[in-house]
Design an enzyme around this catalytic site. Structure first.
Site, PDB file in Angstrom:
ATOM      1  N   GLY A 215      98.844  62.183  82.354  1.00  0.00           N
ATOM      2  CA  GLY A 215      98.426  63.396  83.039  1.00  0.00           C
ATOM      3  C   GLY A 215      97.038  63.837  82.615  1.00  0.00           C
ATOM      4  O   GLY A 215      96.148  63.029  82.370  1.00  0.00           O
ATOM      5  N   SER A 216      96.866  65.133  82.486  1.00  0.00           N
ATOM      6  CA  SER A 216      95.528  65.685  82.256  1.00  0.00           C
ATOM      7  C   SER A 216      94.943  65.349  80.892  1.00  0.00           C
ATOM      8  O   SER A 216      93.732  65.515  80.692  1.00  0.00           O
ATOM      9  CB  SER A 216      95.550  67.205  82.440  1.00  0.00           C
ATOM     10  OG  SER A 216      95.787  67.522  83.797  1.00  0.00           O
ATOM     11  N   THR A 217      95.758  64.884  79.936  1.00  0.00           N
ATOM     12  CA  THR A 217      95.179  64.481  78.654  1.00  0.00           C
ATOM     13  C   THR A 217      94.242  63.290  78.834  1.00  0.00           C
ATOM     14  O   THR A 217      93.325  63.102  78.030  1.00  0.00           O
ATOM     15  CB  THR A 217      96.266  64.136  77.625  1.00  0.00           C
ATOM     16  OG1 THR A 217      97.070  63.062  78.116  1.00  0.00           O
ATOM     17  CG2 THR A 217      97.148  65.339  77.338  1.00  0.00           C
TER      18      THR A 217
END
Length: 486
Positions: A215-217
């Site tokens: 995801g956004s990591t």
């Protein structure tokens, strides 16, 4: 009379010769067949005739041996078994060995030739050296903090020391107690059947054996690639990104969970985790530069051992533009282990350098002499030092002004990145909540710890970035534990 004696002597000599020939046939030609025959228990009896060496955490044994008085005399015991199972694995008379019990088996069992007092000594004497010990890099306080933080949830934590690559914590939940598997009786078989039938798969080491969409990591990797490539010049310049973003070559519009993402600056986009900005940045940066950046962080490495095997984290190298856009925000085919994402955070913390993670500090003889010690691991450059400095600034902003506020630690400088990874048919599954971070004391020059946390069963509004509420407090507890113990 003399003739009869000669005949008898000749007959005895023939018998002796036949005996020698048969012994040679058994011991040379068929030795391997007899040794591998399931009915031959000599090797197993010899293996378990002495206590096994110990695995140490913080200098303290977390394993032991129990004398059963049976043919397979010594069984393995575990102190705080569920806490350290993702590190030790199990050693079973019935089911073999896993994790450190497997990769360090030669030292622990005493079979390693290097443990012998003299070269070839054990081969001549048919003996086995006393089992050696294995000292791990695990910080017991960090391990306990990660375990307590995840208690009651499904997920994993990995923490590393950025300057060395030493693994400080490795936790997987739900966990299990390896001790009931140690023997070879009905209790071991029942425990084995129960653990394998559990749908939550407690024997799966989620920290290193399972990959998740990050995801956004993963936007940390995309940001590093874009800054290194000069696609974006400064943190406070507009990115000329639309909201929503039309995926190239499709009619699909990518939207954001947060507002004010249209033409946002890189700083604002990073704090708000704007999907549209980073999807476009990935496409503009291009597949080849994105691939190189991901692989420099450790993605697509199928050979990583710590010393047991780590499942490879993957960044697809055969993407069209739309797929590249989704991959650049940690979706599509992008997958990562928690250990890999801890390594990403560590690279930012250490000025752009990636040090391969490792779990064994040294191995020792039973008397305490060192057999082997961890040396300097492989080091590679993931990004330019200036890029790493900018990313540290961005990650600090997430904790100080954004969704990672629950990771803040008084008296420490903390940087982080939240993430929510969609999965399941039509993204119907509960999103995985991610948080990656690093921390240093205000009076020190470099970060002491980098952490990745993933929670599989995070609660909360699907439209929110739940990593900040679910995973960040776990990361904070681990970072605090390391800063206190250091």
């Amino acid at each position: 009379m003399t003739r009869h004696i000669r005949h008898a002597a000749l007959f005895c000599a023939l018998l002796l010769l036949a005996l020698l020939v048969n012994a040679a046939r058994v011991q040379v030609l068929h030795a391997e067949d007899y040794e591998t025959n399931p009915a031959n228990r000599r090797a197993a009896i010899a293996r378990y005739q002495q206590p096994r060496g110990d695995i140490l955490v913080g200098g303290r044994p977390v394993t032991g041996s129990r004398d059963t008085g049976e043919h397979l005399r010594y069984e393995r015991t575990y102190l705080d078994g569920p806490l350290y199972a993702p590190v030790t694995g199990f050693a079973s008379q019935e089911y073999g060995t896993t994790l450190l019990e497997a990769t360090e088996d030669a030292v622990l069992s005493g079979a390693a030739p290097v443990l012998a007092p003299l070269p070839l000594w054990n081969e001549f004497t048919r003996s086995r050296s006393a089992g050696g010990d294995v000292l791990t890099t695990i910080d017991p306080r960090a391990q306990q903090a990660a375990y307590e933080g995840l208690r009651g949830r499904k997920g994993a934590v990995a923490a590393v020391e950025p300057s060395t690559g030493r693994i400080l914590a490795l936790v997987s939940m739900p966990s299990y107690d390896p001790e009931p598997l140690s023997g070879n009786g009905a209790a071991a078989r029942e425990a084995w059947a129960r653990l394998n039938a559990d749908p939550d798969r407690p024997m799966l080491n989620r920290a290193v054996q399972r990959t998740y969409p990050p995801g956004s990591t993963f936007k940390v990797v995309t940001t590093a690639a874009a800054l290194d490539a000069g696609v974006v010049k400064g943190l406070d310049e507009p990115t000329r990104s639309p909201d929503p973003y039309l995926l190239p070559g499709t009619t699909t519009r990518l939207v954001n969970g947060a507002g004010k993402c249209g033409n946002a600056t890189l700083r604002d986009a990073f704090v708000r985790s704007c999907n549209t900005v980073f999807a476009q940045l990935g496409v503009v940066t291009g597949l080849e530069r994105m691939r190189r950046a991901a692989e420099s962080f450790g993605f697509n490495d199928a050979d990583l051992r710590i010393p047991f095997r780590v499942a490879p984290s993957t960044f697809d190298t055969t993407l069209d533009a739309a797929q590249l856009a989704l991959s650049s925000i940690g979706q599509y085919n992008t997958r990562a282990t928690p250990l890999q994402m801890a390594t990403v955070a560590a690279a930012v913390a250490s000025g752009g350098q990636v040090r391969e993670p490792y779990l064994v500090e040294r191995t020792m003889r039973a008397g305490g002499g060192t057999v082997s010690a961890a040396g300097s691991g492989a080091v590679r450059r993931a990004m330019l030092p200036a890029t790493a400095s900018r990313l540290r600034e961005l990650m600090r902003g997430v904790v100080e002004d954004g969704t990672g506020g629950k990771a803040a630690i008084p008296g420490a400088v903390v940087g982080g990145k939240t993430g929510t990874a969609q999965h399941g048919l039509g993204n119907s599954g509960t999103p995985y909540a991610w948080f990656i971070s690093w921390a240093q004391r205000e009076d020190e020059l470099e970060p002491k710890v980098a952490v990745a946390v993933v929670v599989e069963d995070a609660a909360g509004n699907r439209r929110e970035i739940s990593g900040g509420g679910t995973a960040a407090p776990v990361a904070r507890a681990v970072m605090e534990a390391v800063l206190r113990s250091g």
